[in-house]
Structures are given as structure tokens and as C-alpha cells.
Scaffold this active site. Sequence first.
Site, PDB file in Angstrom:
ATOM      1  N   LYS A 189       0.848  -1.198   0.000  1.00 18.40           N
ATOM      2  CA  LYS A 189       0.000   0.000   0.000  1.00 18.40           C
ATOM      3  C   LYS A 189       0.879   1.241   0.000  1.00 18.40           C
ATOM      4  CE  LYS A 189      -1.801   2.551   3.252  1.00 18.40           C
ATOM      5  NZ  LYS A 189      -1.615   3.886   2.634  1.00 18.40           N
ATOM      6  N   GLY A 242       7.080   4.575   8.397  1.00 20.57           N
ATOM      7  CA  GLY A 242       6.233   5.741   8.647  1.00 20.57           C
ATOM      8  C   GLY A 242       6.491   6.281  10.034  1.00 20.57           C
ATOM      9  N   SER A 243       5.455   6.874  10.627  1.00 25.54           N
ATOM     10  CA  SER A 243       5.642   7.534  11.919  1.00 25.54           C
ATOM     11  C   SER A 243       5.689   6.510  13.062  1.00 25.54           C
ATOM     12  CB  SER A 243       4.488   8.512  12.164  1.00 25.54           C
ATOM     13  OG  SER A 243       3.276   7.806  12.186  1.00 25.54           O
ATOM     14  N   THR A 244       6.319   6.895  14.151  1.00 24.82           N
ATOM     15  CA  THR A 244       6.423   5.999  15.306  1.00 24.82           C
ATOM     16  C   THR A 244       5.037   5.665  15.889  1.00 24.82           C
ATOM     17  OG1 THR A 244       8.677   6.707  15.711  1.00 24.82           O
ATOM     18  CG2 THR A 244       7.540   5.698  17.574  1.00 24.82           C
ATOM     19  N   VAL A 246       2.135   5.402  14.401  1.00 19.33           N
ATOM     20  CA  VAL A 246       1.450   4.411  13.550  1.00 19.33           C
ATOM     21  C   VAL A 246       2.198   3.073  13.600  1.00 19.33           C
ATOM     22  CG1 VAL A 246       0.691   3.829  11.206  1.00 19.33           C
ATOM     23  CG2 VAL A 246       0.339   6.136  12.068  1.00 19.33           C
ATOM     24  N   GLY A 247       3.513   3.120  13.711  1.00 19.05           N
ATOM     25  CA  GLY A 247       4.285   1.878  13.845  1.00 19.05           C
ATOM     26  C   GLY A 247       3.812   1.058  15.044  1.00 19.05           C
ATOM     27  N   GLU A 265      10.232   0.656  10.258  1.00 19.41           N
ATOM     28  CA  GLU A 265      11.279   1.662  10.036  1.00 19.41           C
ATOM     29  C   GLU A 265      10.610   3.000  10.323  1.00 19.41           C
ATOM     30  OE1 GLU A 265      13.212   4.361   8.841  1.00 19.41           O
ATOM     31  OE2 GLU A 265      13.121   3.704   6.751  1.00 19.41           O
ATOM     32  N   CYS A 299      13.782  10.121   7.203  1.00 16.99           N
ATOM     33  CA  CYS A 299      13.723   9.600   8.566  1.00 16.99           C
ATOM     34  C   CYS A 299      15.087   9.757   9.238  1.00 16.99           C
ATOM     35  CB  CYS A 299      13.287   8.151   8.555  1.00 16.99           C
ATOM     36  SG  CYS A 299      14.085   7.227   7.269  1.00 16.99           S
ATOM     37  N   GLU A 396      10.652  14.758  16.065  1.00 16.39           N
ATOM     38  CA  GLU A 396      10.937  14.744  14.623  1.00 16.39           C
ATOM     39  C   GLU A 396      10.058  15.789  13.932  1.00 16.39           C
ATOM     40  OE1 GLU A 396       9.684  11.271  12.169  1.00 16.39           O
ATOM     41  OE2 GLU A 396      11.749  11.340  11.446  1.00 16.39           O
TER      42      GLU A 396
HETATM   43  O1  TXE Z   1       2.853   9.258   8.575  1.00 16.46           O
HETATM   44  P1  TXE Z   1       2.022   7.943   8.755  1.00 16.46           P
HETATM   45  P2  TXE Z   1       2.389  10.699   8.027  1.00 16.46           P
HETATM   46  C1  TXE Z   1       6.919  10.681  10.222  1.00 16.46           C
HETATM   47  C2  TXE Z   1       7.289  12.147  10.101  1.00 16.46           C
HETATM   48  C3  TXE Z   1       6.014  12.785   9.667  1.00 16.46           C
HETATM   49  C4  TXE Z   1       5.016  11.967  10.452  1.00 16.46           C
HETATM   50  C5  TXE Z   1       3.634  11.960   9.924  1.00 16.46           C
HETATM   51  O2  TXE Z   1       7.656  12.634  11.355  1.00 16.46           O
HETATM   52  O3  TXE Z   1       5.935  14.140  10.012  1.00 16.46           O
HETATM   53  O4  TXE Z   1       5.530  10.648  10.400  1.00 16.46           O
HETATM   54  O5  TXE Z   1       3.590  11.568   8.540  1.00 16.46           O
HETATM   55  C6  TXE Z   1      -0.003   4.558   6.618  1.00 16.46           C
HETATM   56  N1  TXE Z   1      -2.513   1.591   9.986  1.00 16.46           N
HETATM   57  N2  TXE Z   1       7.255   9.911   9.032  1.00 16.46           N
HETATM   58  O6  TXE Z   1       1.145  11.163   8.692  1.00 16.46           O
HETATM   59  O7  TXE Z   1       0.628   8.284   9.108  1.00 16.46           O
HETATM   60  C7  TXE Z   1      -0.166   5.731   5.693  1.00 16.46           C
HETATM   61  O8  TXE Z   1      -1.281   5.556   4.841  1.00 16.46           O
HETATM   62  C8  TXE Z   1      -1.707   1.244   8.978  1.00 16.46           C
HETATM   63  C9  TXE Z   1       8.532   9.249   9.059  1.00 16.46           C
HETATM   64  O9  TXE Z   1       2.355  10.661   6.567  1.00 16.46           O
HETATM   65  O10 TXE Z   1       2.804   7.065   9.655  1.00 16.46           O
HETATM   66  C10 TXE Z   1       1.162   5.703   4.954  1.00 16.46           C
HETATM   67  O11 TXE Z   1       1.124   4.715   3.946  1.00 16.46           O
HETATM   68  N3  TXE Z   1      -1.120   2.138   8.175  1.00 16.46           N
HETATM   69  C11 TXE Z   1       8.712   8.350   7.948  1.00 16.46           C
HETATM   70  C12 TXE Z   1       2.146   5.280   6.052  1.00 16.46           C
HETATM   71  O12 TXE Z   1       1.354   4.639   7.042  1.00 16.46           O
HETATM   72  C13 TXE Z   1      -1.315   3.444   8.410  1.00 16.46           C
HETATM   73  C14 TXE Z   1       8.042   8.581   6.670  1.00 16.46           C
HETATM   74  C15 TXE Z   1       2.894   6.431   6.713  1.00 16.46           C
HETATM   75  O13 TXE Z   1       1.976   7.324   7.264  1.00 16.46           O
HETATM   76  C16 TXE Z   1      -2.141   3.875   9.471  1.00 16.46           C
HETATM   77  C17 TXE Z   1       6.765   9.266   6.810  1.00 16.46           C
HETATM   78  C18 TXE Z   1      -2.750   2.875  10.285  1.00 16.46           C
HETATM   79  N4  TXE Z   1      -3.541   3.194  11.319  1.00 16.46           N
HETATM   80  C19 TXE Z   1       6.445   9.924   7.952  1.00 16.46           C
HETATM   81  N5  TXE Z   1      -2.153   5.224   9.477  1.00 16.46           N
HETATM   82  C20 TXE Z   1       9.969   7.591   7.807  1.00 16.46           C
HETATM   83  N6  TXE Z   1      10.286   6.744   8.777  1.00 16.46           N
HETATM   84  O14 TXE Z   1      10.651   7.699   6.799  1.00 16.46           O
HETATM   85  C21 TXE Z   1      -1.369   5.633   8.468  1.00 16.46           C
HETATM   86  N7  TXE Z   1      -0.867   4.565   7.793  1.00 16.46           N
END
Ligand code: TXE
Length: 497
Positions: A189, A242-244, A246-247, A265, A299, A396
Site C-alpha cells: 500500500k 512511517g511515523s512511530t 502508527v508503527g 522503520e 527519517c 521529529e
Molecule cells: O505518517 P504515517 P504521516 C513521520 C514524520 C512525519 C510523520 C507523519 O515525522 O511528520 O511521520 O507523517 C499509513 N494503519 N514519518 O502522517 O501516518 C499511511 O497511509 C496502517 C517518518 O504521513 O505514519 C502511509 O502509507 N497504516 C517516515 C504510512 O502509514 C497506516 C516517513 C505512513 O503514514 C495507518 C513518513 C494505520 N492506522 C512519515 N495510518 C519515515 N520513517 O521515513 C497511516 N498509515
Amino acid sequence: MSSSLSTTISTPTLKYEQPTGLFINGEFVKGVENKTFETVNPHDEKPIVAVHEATEKDVDIAVAAARKAFETSWKQTTPSDRGRLLTKLADLLERDADILAAIESLDNGKSLFFAKVDVANSAGCIRYYGGWADKITGQTIDTDPDNLTYTKHEAIGVCGQIIPWNFPLMMWAWKVGPAVAAGNTVVIKTAEQTPLSALYAAKLVQEAGFPPGVINVISGFGRVAGAAISAHMDIDKVAFTGSTPVGRTVLQAAAKSNLKKVTLELGGKSPNIVFDDADIDNAISWANFGIFFNHGQCCCAGSRILVQEGIHDKFVQRFKERASANKVGNPFDKDTFQGPQVSKLQFERIMGYIDEGKKAGAKVLVGGERHGEQGYYIQPTVFTDVTQDMKIVQEEIFGPVVCVQKFKTEEDAIKIGNSTTYGLAAAVHTSNVNTAIRVSNELRAGTVWVNNYNMLHYQAPFGGYKESGLGRELGSYALENYTQVKTVRIRIADALF
Ligand code: TXE
């Protein structure tokens, strides 16, 4: 030409045909609920195109296709044929590099120059894992004369992969490459902000001749399609970037459903440490690239620059000049270094942090405002006079915003460097090899760069200590995430009892 599953798009450099459907079982299809959403050009804030949205039902269909491929066609494909398909895909990514780079600049806002670098690295990554496909082996273990004991590294099964928007094609390649090389099938996705390059790459998957269902690419939202992947009972492994926060959700969903294997990651707040004996020109260049590359949306961005007291003032003065000289503008303009932030939401989050820093009493050395009046552009921003407890030092920001801090001794640098909840990356600038090695050893980070920054390579592992994640991507290490080990013991002597 325009249909409900593809549209002709004109970019400033070229015209191309953009698939807009969900790529499931080798075909572009509409979502079951026939929903679409628009992706927006961050340069002019206007919609580019609407793509089909995956809901839970589409995730189910994609997982069923991936399961079927895993148990039939993909299982019967030899490792070298898997390698050949990945190599063919890498060739096609390279053939269409100009199109893919234009898509990245349009959809994400990154400068065309760096978008081309991303595409080259994505193709390189897929080619690299193509090379691994027929080199994944187990061990024979000499336990005793009565048994033959060996291990097999088997594919895990169906992998759900959730990727962000900062390197849309590269994150796709990092996830798909090792999974598919090891014999898994995937449902990936993309981020809702940047679905286009992966859909174009899906067309190349089709052209390369992968069996249907091996690589499924869906566009959709995190709370719907992402959550459905994390909680799915028939997904064997989930990889998330993605974000911590959501991780954590992904890990919880995996625990509550079928205990699928999880790699994460996540974010970072990486220290970039400059010692008195560093080559100052070099350190300034890397400090600038460390934070402002990709508009700070990395990141591993070097968002805390720690400078030793002997060169601190000189460094700050020169860094101010360097940061002010970064060309901010339309990603398609020649010489643009920094384009717009990816979305309105990210723009607002970052501006919120800048306000927060100002209110907390930090000094704005450079920038601190929006750039221009249209598009999600932010001036390269440097804060000095910060304290350790400030939000801009701890959290971050994921934008072109950096804090410069002064330190006295090596011990101070290590202490401050390690003083956040993150541990993704760090860097040390020094001309003393002993300092470089000592400090690298003490930094709690998954990657440490010495006299450079942000220089990742797909052959070398990448991932986080502490709350920056679980597991390692890239290199041979990534294959561990996508294989499980089976032990076979064959008795070759007479019965014991
Ligand atoms: O991230 P999200 P966002 C960090 C960075 C940024 C913050 C927010 O600090 O400002 O996160 O960014 C999917 N269940 N990083 O809001 O929401 C979402 O659709 C499953 C660091 O964009 O974490 C997308 O595909 N999946 C980072 C992915 O998660 C879910 C890169 C990332 O989105 C979900 C990006 C859920 N409940 C942001 N909610 C890095 N490590 O490189 C969202 N997603």
C-alpha cells in the site's frame, strides 16, 4: 487518452500514460466500492489526478490473489527465474527513468535532479535483490554421525507492506525487492499523498512478466487499507515505514490478529556531530545536505547539529550563509535544491514546530517563514540558542528545520547525541580516526556516517535502535525479514530405541 483506469498526464518535461487503478492479480482494476481520491501537486496545490481507493474488501481480494500466487505459480518459479524477473523489472525502471523521475517531482515535490537519483537507486535496489534470488541458502550442521541436519531458508508467505510518501518509488523498491527475491508475494500500500510512481512501476511489473498476484499494488488510506493489512489474518508478515505512533498501531494489530512478523522503520532525530578538528568546509556541506536534502523529509535527517565550542561560532556564521544559499523553488526548475513539502498537512505541522521554537525562545538564525505564496514551500530554517528540553530539539519535525547546539567534550557530544527516544542515524565529523571510531561505537544509532551524511546504499543495512524501529532493511540483512528457517533432521543410522 483518459479512461477510468488510466489518464494522460503532462508534466513540464514530458507526457505519459498514468495508470490509476488498483493493481491486483496482474491487472489494473477499480476498487469494489468504486471510490477514488485525488493526489495533489505540492507545487501549485492543485489536484493531479484521481486514483482508485482500496478499502478492506480490496485488501481481501489482493491478499487472496497473493496467497494463490504464493502457493502455485510463484512456488513453482525457480530462484534464478525470480532473479531474472527482478532484473527485467530493474531494466524497465531504467528504461522509463525520465518518466518515473517526472512523476516523483510532480507528486512528491522533490527536485527533478534528486528524483532521478531516487529512480536510479530504486532500479539498483531491485537489480541487487534479483542477484540474491538464487543465493539464499541454509546450512548443513554436523551434529553427530547418526543424523543429517540441515536448514532451509523458506519464504514467509504473503507480505503486507505499507510505505510513506518521502521516497515513494525507492520505498517501494526497498520493500518489494527482498520480499520477492526470497519467494514471497506482496500486497503493498502506497502513501495516500504519493500513489503515482508505484502504479506506474506496477505497469512495468506486468510488462516484465511476473505471474499475476505476485506483486499487488494498492492506493489507499492508512486507517482503512493500512489498518486492514496490519490486522489481516492471512498476511504472514507486515513491513511498515512511517511515523512511530502508527508503527506502534501496526505492531499492536499484528499482535492482536495472527502474530504476523513485523518490521518497522520509523522516525528519527539524528545528531550530526562536528568536532573542532573537522574539515569545516566538508562538515558544512554535509550538515547542509544532512538536513535540507529532500526538504528535511528523511527519517535519518541530521536535524540536530552538535558543534564543538572551538569552531562553533565560525561554523554557525558559515552555515548561515550556506543554508541561505539553497535554491528553493519549482522542482522542475534547473538548479532547484529544495522543492515544496509534500502536503498541506505536513506544511502546517512544520510551520507549527517553527512557531513552537520561536515561542520557546530559540533564535532563528535563517528562515523561519513560508517561502512564496503558493505551494507548500518553507524557507530553510536554522535555530540556535536551543535547550535540550525544547520540542524542536526532541521531536521529529520532518521538514527543513535544524537546531545547532554547542558542546564541550567528546563525552558531552555522545550524551547529547543519545538523548532522544530515537536511534536511527548519526554522523561524526573529525580528522582523527580514533575519535571517529570511539564516538561511532558509543552512538546508539543504526547507521553512523563519518565525514559524510545521508549516504545510504542498498547493499548496506538500514534501520533503527530504540524507538526508530525493528529489524533492518537493505543488504543481505533484509532477507532475514523475508525468510524463515526450517531445520530438517534425517536419521541415517539404525533406530535408537
Ligand atoms: O505518517 P504515517 P504521516 C513521520 C514524520 C512525519 C510523520 C507523519 O515525522 O511528520 O511521520 O507523517 C499509513 N494503519 N514519518 O502522517 O501516518 C499511511 O497511509 C496502517 C517518518 O504521513 O505514519 C502511509 O502509507 N497504516 C517516515 C504510512 O502509514 C497506516 C516517513 C505512513 O503514514 C495507518 C513518513 C494505520 N492506522 C512519515 N495510518 C519515515 N520513517 O521515513 C497511516 N498509515
